[in-house]
Design a protein around this motif. Structure first.
Motif, PDB file in Angstrom:
ATOM      1  N   UNK A  23       0.818  -1.121  -0.069  1.00 45.27           N
ATOM      2  CA  UNK A  23       0.194  -0.103  -0.020  1.00 45.27           C
ATOM      3  C   UNK A  23       0.746   1.259  -0.130  1.00 45.27           C
ATOM      4  N   UNK A  24       0.239   2.462  -0.330  1.00 43.99           N
ATOM      5  CA  UNK A  24       1.127   3.448  -0.107  1.00 43.99           C
ATOM      6  C   UNK A  24       1.720   3.775   1.140  1.00 43.99           C
ATOM      7  N   UNK A  25       0.747   3.378   2.061  1.00 46.17           N
ATOM      8  CA  UNK A  25       1.267   3.692   3.374  1.00 46.17           C
ATOM      9  C   UNK A  25       2.639   2.765   3.941  1.00 46.17           C
ATOM     10  N   UNK A  26       2.356   1.512   3.413  1.00 47.89           N
ATOM     11  CA  UNK A  26       3.589   0.560   3.746  1.00 47.89           C
ATOM     12  C   UNK A  26       4.751   0.766   2.978  1.00 47.89           C
ATOM     13  N   UNK A  27       4.635   1.240   1.725  1.00 48.17           N
ATOM     14  CA  UNK A  27       5.648   1.612   1.142  1.00 48.17           C
ATOM     15  C   UNK A  27       6.359   2.992   1.454  1.00 48.17           C
ATOM     16  N   UNK A  28       5.513   3.787   1.744  1.00 53.18           N
ATOM     17  CA  UNK A  28       6.122   5.143   2.264  1.00 53.18           C
ATOM     18  C   UNK A  28       6.930   4.914   3.574  1.00 53.18           C
ATOM     19  N   UNK A  29       6.562   3.689   4.400  1.00 48.78           N
ATOM     20  CA  UNK A  29       7.389   3.590   5.493  1.00 48.78           C
ATOM     21  C   UNK A  29       6.851   4.381   6.609  1.00 48.78           C
ATOM     22  N   UNK A  30       5.698   4.934   6.685  1.00 49.43           N
ATOM     23  CA  UNK A  30       5.142   5.465   7.940  1.00 49.43           C
ATOM     24  C   UNK A  30       4.618   4.529   8.733  1.00 49.43           C
ATOM     25  N   UNK A  31       5.000   4.668  10.117  1.00 44.90           N
ATOM     26  CA  UNK A  31       4.390   3.564  11.008  1.00 44.90           C
ATOM     27  C   UNK A  31       3.039   4.071  11.182  1.00 44.90           C
ATOM     28  N   UNK A  32       2.147   3.256  11.776  1.00 44.98           N
ATOM     29  CA  UNK A  32       0.635   3.622  12.033  1.00 44.98           C
ATOM     30  C   UNK A  32       0.537   5.056  12.906  1.00 44.98           C
ATOM     31  N   UNK A  33       1.569   5.037  13.747  1.00 46.48           N
ATOM     32  CA  UNK A  33       1.303   6.502  14.595  1.00 46.48           C
ATOM     33  C   UNK A  33       1.852   7.630  13.621  1.00 46.48           C
ATOM     34  N   UNK A  34       2.758   7.179  12.881  1.00 38.66           N
ATOM     35  CA  UNK A  34       3.078   8.703  11.597  1.00 38.66           C
ATOM     36  C   UNK A  34       2.060   8.804  10.774  1.00 38.66           C
ATOM     37  N   UNK A  35       1.446   7.557  10.465  1.00 38.92           N
ATOM     38  CA  UNK A  35       0.369   7.535   9.250  1.00 38.92           C
ATOM     39  C   UNK A  35      -0.764   8.281   9.852  1.00 38.92           C
ATOM     40  N   UNK A  36      -0.954   8.355  11.176  1.00 38.08           N
ATOM     41  CA  UNK A  36      -2.093   9.046  11.797  1.00 38.08           C
ATOM     42  C   UNK A  36      -1.866  10.499  11.755  1.00 38.08           C
ATOM     43  N   UNK A  37      -0.441  10.896  12.260  1.00 35.23           N
ATOM     44  CA  UNK A  37      -0.246  12.348  12.325  1.00 35.23           C
ATOM     45  C   UNK A  37      -0.216  12.914  10.501  1.00 35.23           C
ATOM     46  N   UNK A  38       0.411  12.124   9.933  1.00 37.81           N
ATOM     47  CA  UNK A  38       0.127  12.169   8.398  1.00 37.81           C
ATOM     48  C   UNK A  38      -1.163  12.570   7.661  1.00 37.81           C
ATOM     49  N   UNK A  39      -2.163  11.738   8.383  1.00 38.26           N
ATOM     50  CA  UNK A  39      -3.370  12.187   7.937  1.00 38.26           C
ATOM     51  C   UNK A  39      -4.039  13.360   8.471  1.00 38.26           C
ATOM     52  N   UNK A  40      -3.422  13.722   9.637  1.00 40.58           N
ATOM     53  CA  UNK A  40      -4.053  14.988  10.481  1.00 40.58           C
ATOM     54  C   UNK A  40      -3.267  16.254   9.508  1.00 40.58           C
ATOM     55  N   UNK A  41      -2.023  15.825   9.094  1.00 40.08           N
ATOM     56  CA  UNK A  41      -1.459  16.867   8.252  1.00 40.08           C
ATOM     57  C   UNK A  41      -2.158  16.907   6.730  1.00 40.08           C
ATOM     58  N   UNK A  42      -2.661  15.791   6.382  1.00 42.78           N
ATOM     59  CA  UNK A  42      -3.501  16.094   5.159  1.00 42.78           C
ATOM     60  C   UNK A  42      -4.577  16.941   5.476  1.00 42.78           C
ATOM     61  N   UNK A  43      -5.378  16.806   6.568  1.00 40.03           N
ATOM     62  CA  UNK A  43      -6.484  17.684   6.862  1.00 40.03           C
ATOM     63  C   UNK A  43      -6.027  19.029   6.541  1.00 40.03           C
ATOM     64  N   UNK A  44      -4.766  19.352   7.391  1.00 44.54           N
ATOM     65  CA  UNK A  44      -4.550  20.840   7.527  1.00 44.54           C
ATOM     66  C   UNK A  44      -4.179  21.253   6.319  1.00 44.54           C
ATOM     67  N   UNK A  45      -3.519  20.543   5.361  1.00 43.16           N
ATOM     68  CA  UNK A  45      -3.072  21.021   4.007  1.00 43.16           C
ATOM     69  C   UNK A  45      -4.552  21.219   3.294  1.00 43.16           C
ATOM     70  N   UNK A  46      -5.312  20.546   3.257  1.00 44.52           N
ATOM     71  CA  UNK A  46      -6.774  20.475   2.484  1.00 44.52           C
ATOM     72  C   UNK A  46      -7.357  21.715   3.093  1.00 44.52           C
TER      73      UNK A  46
END
Lengths: 282, 258, 381
Positions: A23-46
Motif C-alpha cells: 500500500x502507499x502507507x507501507x511503501x512510504x514507510x510510515x508507522x501507524x502512529x506516523x500515518x495518523x499524524x500524516x493524515x492530520x497533516x493531510x486535513x490541515x493542507x486541504x
C-alpha cells in the motif's frame, strides 16, 4: 544528506518485494502512529488549499475576467468564451502541476475550478443578493469544472504535461462555450422591448440597474460584415482552446516553480538574532 | 540537506503522540469567522444608510470612526504578536529535539491554514463585496464602506498571520532560521504588497480609469500579487521534505516494535 | 468642473410615494454645456440612466428625445438640449434616493437632482413578468432560468466532488511524496484509476455536448446580446434671445457667495427678467419674480433650492435690444454642501451655469454662461 536507504533502515519494516499487498502507507514507510499524524497533516493542507485558492483564484478571476463572469448581459459570443477560459485556466494549470508533480494527484485543476464556483456563488448570495439586492439571474457565473475535469483526466491518461497542454489545454478552452451554454441558454431568449429586439440577458441587466455600470461599458460583440453567422461562438471557442494550450503550459511551469524548496542563505547576524548559535559553516 | 537533528539522540520513549495543541488554532478560526461576519453585518447595517456620501457627518461617525479604530488596533495586534513570537523564541534553536521540531512544523502549518483562511475572506468574500458595491454606487473617495473593511481591516488581519507565520518559522524552526524560504517570502510579501499597491489603484481611479471595469489593467497589480499564493506550495514541499527526515526518528520506537 | 458639463432642468418625479411594483416616471431635460471642460470626455458615447442605492427600483422603459434608450447613444452635441423620460418601478421597500444620470464614456455618470422615493409594501412580492417573442410568458425576470443554471452548476459540482473524494479518501501528501521519491508511481496511480478517469472524461463529454444539443433544441430562436449605439437628434435649438457674458466672477469663500458681473443682451422681441441661476442641480431663484417661482416643480428636491435666492443689482426687465450690466449674487451654504466649490482645488478654475430669463407672459429663455472664477479668501485681506 540523508538518503532514502537510511530512512528505510530506520522506519520501514522489512517486507517482501513486489506489488502484491503493498500500500502507499507501507511503501512510504510510515508507522501507524506516523500515518495518523500524516493524515492530520493531510486535513490541515486541504484546510489551507481550499480557502487559499478560493481567495486567490476568485480575486484573480474578478480582476481579469471581471464583468464577463459577473453579469449575464456580458456573456456574449466573442469575448466571454475567449477571455474567461484563458484566464480561468491559469490557477487550475498551476495547481495541476503542484498536485501531480509532487504527489501524483490528478485533481489540481478540479480543485481550482470547484472552489472557484463555490466561492463565486457564495459571493452572489452574501453580497450581491443580501447586501445590494441584485437578483441571482443578473449574476449567473461561468463554470470551468467541465474543462478542469477533462484536464485532470487527460493528465492521468497521458501522464505528461506537454501532451496535457496540447490536448486538454485546448479542450479546456473549447468546451467552455458549450458547457456553459447549457446553463445560460434560457437567458438568450428574444423579447421585444420599446420596439427593439433584446435578449433576456440584456433585459435583466437593464431592468435591475447597476448605477455605476452604464450599458456602453459592456465589452461585447458588435458584429462585423465578416461575422460567420451563428458559428461565431464556436470560432471563439476554438481560438480560446488555442490560447489555452500555451496558457496551460506556462502556468504548469509556474506551478512547478512555486513548488521549489529553495532556502536563501540567511545572514549570520540575523541567524544569531533569531536564536541560532553561530558555528562553523559545514 | 545538511542536518543536525539526525545526529542527535531523539527523545522517542513512548512517542505515539506529539502532544499537538489545536486549541489556539481552533480559537483563531472561530474568532476570525465571528469577526468577519460582524464586519459584514456592519456593512449590511450601515453601508447604504450611512456610507453613501464620504463627506457627510454620518459617514464620519460610522465609517471614519471605524477606520480610525481598526487601523491601529489591527496593526498594533499584529506588531504585538510578532514581538511576542520574537521575544519567546528558542535561544538555541539548533538544539531542539526532533519531536519539538516536528510539532513546530505542525504549528507552522496551522499558521498557514489560518493565513489561507484570511486570504479567502479578503480575496474572495470582501473583494467580491467591494466589486458589487462599486457597481452599485458612485465612487467618491478612497474611503467607502467596502474599502474600510476590505483594505483597512481584512488586509492587516491576513498580514497578522502571514508575517506571523514567517516570524514563527524563523524563531522556532531551524531550517527556516538557517536559510530564508524563498517561497515563504513570496507567499507573505506578495499579498503584503497589495497594500502599497492601493496607492497605484487609487491614483489610477482618480486620473486614469474613472469608470468601473473590473478587468481593467489598473487592477492587475492585485492579480499578480495574488498569484503569490501559489508559493505556499513550496513551503508545503519544504515541510514535507523535512518530515521525511524527522518522522523516522520521532517514530523510531514504534517502527522497531512493529 | 461639474458646473461646466451637464445642466439638468425641468426634472420631475411623477410620484414620490409608490408601492412595490408600482410605476412612476422621472422626466426632465438637460443641456450639454458649450464650454465643456477638457478634463471630461466629450459626450461621444452616452447612456441615460438613473442612480439608486442598488436596484431598489426596476427600470421599465427609458427614452432620450423620444428614442428608446436601452442602449447607449453616439455623439450628443454640445450646446444643445435633450429631454429624457424614464419609467421606473418600485422594487425594494424603504426610502431610496433616486437621481437621473447621464453617463459619458471615459468620465462616468454625471448625476441630476436626487429625490427620495418612498417605496411601500412587501419587497418579496416584487415580480417582473415579461413575454418572449417565442410566446413564452415569464412570471419573473428575477428567477427565470435560474433552476436550469443552478441545476447545471450543481451537476458539475457533483461530478467534481465525486472525483475529488475518489482521491481525497486516500493517504495524501507525505506518504504519496515518499512513495514517489522511491519511484513507485505504480502504487499512486493505478490502471484502475486511469480507467475511472476515462469513464469520468466520457461522462463529462456527454454532459457537455449532450447538454449543448438539448439546450439548442429547447431554445432554437435565441438571439445574441444586443449592442451598438443609437443616434438621436437634439431638441430644436431655441432662438438665442439672450446673450450673457460674464465680465468677472468671484467666489467669496467664507461668505459662500458667488458674485458675477454680467453683461446681458436681450436679442429677442420681448423684455426679459432674470429669474434663476442654475448650475449642477442647485437653483438660485429671483424670489421677486413669480414666473421663476412657478418654474420650480413641487417634486424638485428642496435642499437643492437655495433659500436665500438670487440677488440682482438691477431687477427691472431688460428691454429688447438693450445691453445691461448686472451684478448677480448667489449666496448659500449649498455651494459647499453639494461640494461645488471644487474650483478652489481644481486645476482649471472655471465655472458654468444656466441663466433663466422670463418674458412678461412667463415664456422662459435659457442662456448659457460661464468663465474663469477667482476665489476670494477675505480673511487674508
Amino acid at each position: 544528506m540523508t538518503s532514502i536507504t537510511d530512512i528505510d533502515a530506520v522506519a520501514i519494516p522489512k517486507r517482501k518485494a513486489g506489488p502484491k499487498g503493498e500500500t502507499v502507507i507501507s511503501v512510504s514507510g510510515l508507522t501507524p502512529g506516523a500515518a495518523r499524524y500524516s493524515r492530520m497533516f493531510d486535513f490541515l493542507v486541504v484546510a489551507a488549499v481550499v480557502p487559499l485558492f478560493a481567495g486567490a483564484f476568485h480575486l484573480h478571476v474578478m480582476l481579469t475576467v471581471g464583468d464577463w463572469d459577473m453579469y449575464v448581459d456580458w456573456k456574449d459570443r466573442q469575448y466571454w468564451p475567449l477571455v474567461t477560459p484563458i484566464s480561468m485556466i491559469m490557477f487550475p494549470a498551476a495547481l495541476q502541476a503542484i498536485f501531480w508533480v509532487n504527489f501524483r494527484l490528478p485533481i489540481g485543476a478540479t480543485v481550482g475550478a470547484t472552489v472557484l464556483l463555490i466561492t463565486t456563488w457564495l459571493g452572489r448570495y452574501a453580497n450581491w443578493w443580501i447586501w445590494t439586492g441584485f437578483p441571482f439571474t443578473e449574476g449567473v457565473p461561468s463554470q470551468v469544472i467541465a474543462g478542469a475535469l477533462l484536464m485532470d483526466m487527460a493528465l492521468i491518461v497521458l501522464r505528461n504535461s506537454l501532451f496535457t497542454s496540447i490536448f486538454a489545454g485546448f479542450a479546456f478552452g473549447f468546451v467552455f462555450w458549450p458547457s456553459n451554454y447549457s446553463a445560460l441558454a434560457p437567458f438568450y431568449l428574444p423579447v421585444e422591448h420599446q420596439g427593439m429586439v433584446a435578449s433576456l440577458a440584456d433585459m435583466i441587466g437593464y431592468t435591475f440597474p447597476r448605477s455605476n455600470m452604464p450599458e456602453y461599458l459592456r465589452i461585447i460583440e458588435r458584429g462585423t460584415l465578416r461575422t460567420f453567422g451563428s458559428s461565431v461562438s464556436w470560432v471563439s471557442a476554438a481560438f480560446a482552446g488555442f490560447i489555452c494550450i500555451f496558457m496551460h503550459q506556462l502556468w504548469w511551469q509556474l506551478g512547478r516553480f512555486a513548488s521549489q524548496t529553495t532556502f536563501l542563505k540567511n545572514g549570520d547576524v540575523v541567524k544569531s538574532f533569531m536564536g541560532m548559535k553561530s558555528r562553523p559553516a559545514s | 540537506m545538511s542536518d543536525a537533528a539526525l545526529d542527535r539522540t531523539p527523545n522517542v520513549t513512548g512517542t505515539k503522540t506529539l502532544s499537538i495543541n489545536y486549541g489556539l488554532f481552533a480559537f483563531a478560526i472561530v474568532a476570525l469567522t465571528i469577526l468577519y461576519i460582524c464586519a459584514r453585518l456592519y456593512q449590511q447595517a450601515f453601508g447604504f444608510s450611512m456610507g453613501l456620501d464620504a463627506s457627510s457627518p454620518e459617514f464620519g461617525e460610522y465609517w471614519m470612526t471605524l477606520f480610525r479604530i481598526e487601523l491601529p488596533v489591527l496593526y498594533g495586534a499584529g506588531a504585538l504578536c510578532w514581538t511576542y513570537l520574537f521575544l519567546t523564541r528558542d535561544k538555541n534553536i539548533e538544539a531542539i529535539t526532533p519531536e519539538v521540531e516536528l510539532r513546530s512544523y505542525f504549528y507552522l502549518t496551522m499558521w498557514l491554514v489560518v493565513y489561507s483562511f484570511c486570504i479567502f475572506w479578503t480575496g474572495s468574500f470582501f473583494a467580491d463585496g467591494d466589486g458589487v458595491w462599486h457597481q452599485t454606487t458612485l465612487r467618491d473617495t478612497p474611503f467607502t464602506p467596502s474599502h474600510i473593511i476590505l483594505f483597512y481591516a481584512t488586509i492587516p488581519i491576513y498580514l497578522f498571520f502571514g508575517v506571523g507565520s514567517f516570524v514563527y518559522a524563523m524563531t522556532r524552526i531551524p531550517a527556516f532560521c538557517r536559510g530564508i524560504s524563498l517561497m515563504h517570502v513570496f507567499a507573505v510579501v506578495g499579498p503584503f504588497l497589495i497594500l502599497p499597491n492601493l496607492g497605484f489603484n487609487e491614483w489610477g481611479h482618480a486620473y486614469w480609469l474613472t469608470e468601473e471595469i473590473f478587468s481593467h489593467p489598473l487592477h492587475w497589480g492585485f492579480v499578480v500579487l495574488g498569484w503569490c499564493a501559489l508559493a505556499l506550495a513550496g513551503v508545503l514541499m519544504q515541510i514535507v521534505g523535512r518530515f521525511r527526515e524527522l518522522v523516522p526518528i520521532v517514530f523510531k520506537q514504534e517502527a522497531a516494535s512493529a | 468642473m461639474r458646473t461646466r458639463t451637464v445642466q439638468f432642468y425641468d426634472v420631475h418625479f411623477s410620484k414620490t410615494d409608490v408601492k412595490v411594483n408600482e410605476r412612476f416616471e422621472l422626466t426632465g431635460k438637460f443641456r450639454l454645456m458649450e464650454d465643456w471642460p477638457d478634463a471630461v470626455t466629450p459626450p461621444d458615447i452616452v447612456f441615460v440612466s438613473s442612480v439608486s442605492p442598488g436596484p431598489t427600483i426596476a427600470r421599465v422603459e427609458t427614452y432620450l428625445n423620444g428614442e428608446p434608450a436601452r442602449q447607449s447613444f453616439a455623439k450628443l452635441e454640445l450646446g444643445r438640449d435633450y429631454d429624457f423620460r424614464m419609467v421606473l418601478e418600485g422594487r425594494t421597500s424603504g426610502s431610496s434616493h433616486i437621481h437621473p444620470s447621464i453617463s459619458i464614456k471615459g468620465s462616468g455618470p454625471l448625476v441630476g437632482p436626487g429625490q427620495w422615493i418612498n417605496i411601500s409594501g412587501d419587497a418579496h412580492s416584487f415580480a417582473f413578468p415579461i413575454k418572449t417573442m417565442t410566446g413564452l410568458q415569464i412570471d419573473d425576470l428575477q428567477t427565470f432560468g435560474l433552476t436550469n443554471a443552478i441545476g447545471w452548476h450543481v451537476a458539475w459540482l457533483a461530478v467534481a466532488a465525486a472525483w475529488l473524494l475518489f482521491w481525497l479518501v486516500r493517504p495524501l501528501f507525505l506518504p504519496r511524496w515518499l512513495v514517489l521519491q522511491k519511484g513507485r508511481e505504480d502504487l499512486l496511480v493505478s490502471l484502475r484509476d486511469t480507467g475511472v478517469g476515462i469513464i469520468v472524461a466520457a461522462i463529462v463529454l456527454v454532459m457537455v455536448f449532450g447538454g449543448y444539443v438539448r439546450a439548442n433544441q429547447e431554445y432554437p430562436y435565441n438571439v445574441p446580446l444586443q449592442s451598438g449605439l443609437n443616434k438621436v437628434a437634439p431638441r430644436p435649438a431655441s432662438p438665442a434671445d439672450a446673450e450673457v457674458k460674464v465680465i468677472s466672477a468671484t467666489y467669496d469663500v467664507p461668505g459662500r457667495s458667488m458674485r458675477l458681473a454680467t453683461r446681458i443682451t436681450n436679442k429677442g422681441s420681448e423684455p426679459l427678467s432674470i429669474g434663476e441661476l442654475t448650475t449642477a442641480n442647485i437653483r438660485f431663484l429671483n424670489q421677486g419674480l413669480p414666473a421663476a417661482i412657478a418654474n420650480v416643480d413641487p417634486t424638485y428636491p428642496r435642499d437643492l433650492v437655495a433659500r436665500t435666492g438670487l440677488e440682482l443689482s438691477s431687477d427691472t426687465p431688460i428691454n429688447p435690444g438693450e445691453t445691461r450690466e448686472v451684478l448677480v449674487e448667489a449666496t448659500d451654504a449649498v455651494w459647499e454642501l453639494e461640494r461645488l466649490v471644487s474650483f478652489l482645488t481644481d486645476v482649471d478654475s472655471k465655472f458654468g451655469g444656466l441663466l433663466l430669463l422670463y418674458t412678461p407672459n412667463g415664456k422662459r429663455v435659457i442662456a448659457e454662461m460661464g468663465g474663469p472664477i477667482v476665489p476670494v479668501f477675505t480673511e487674508l485681506k
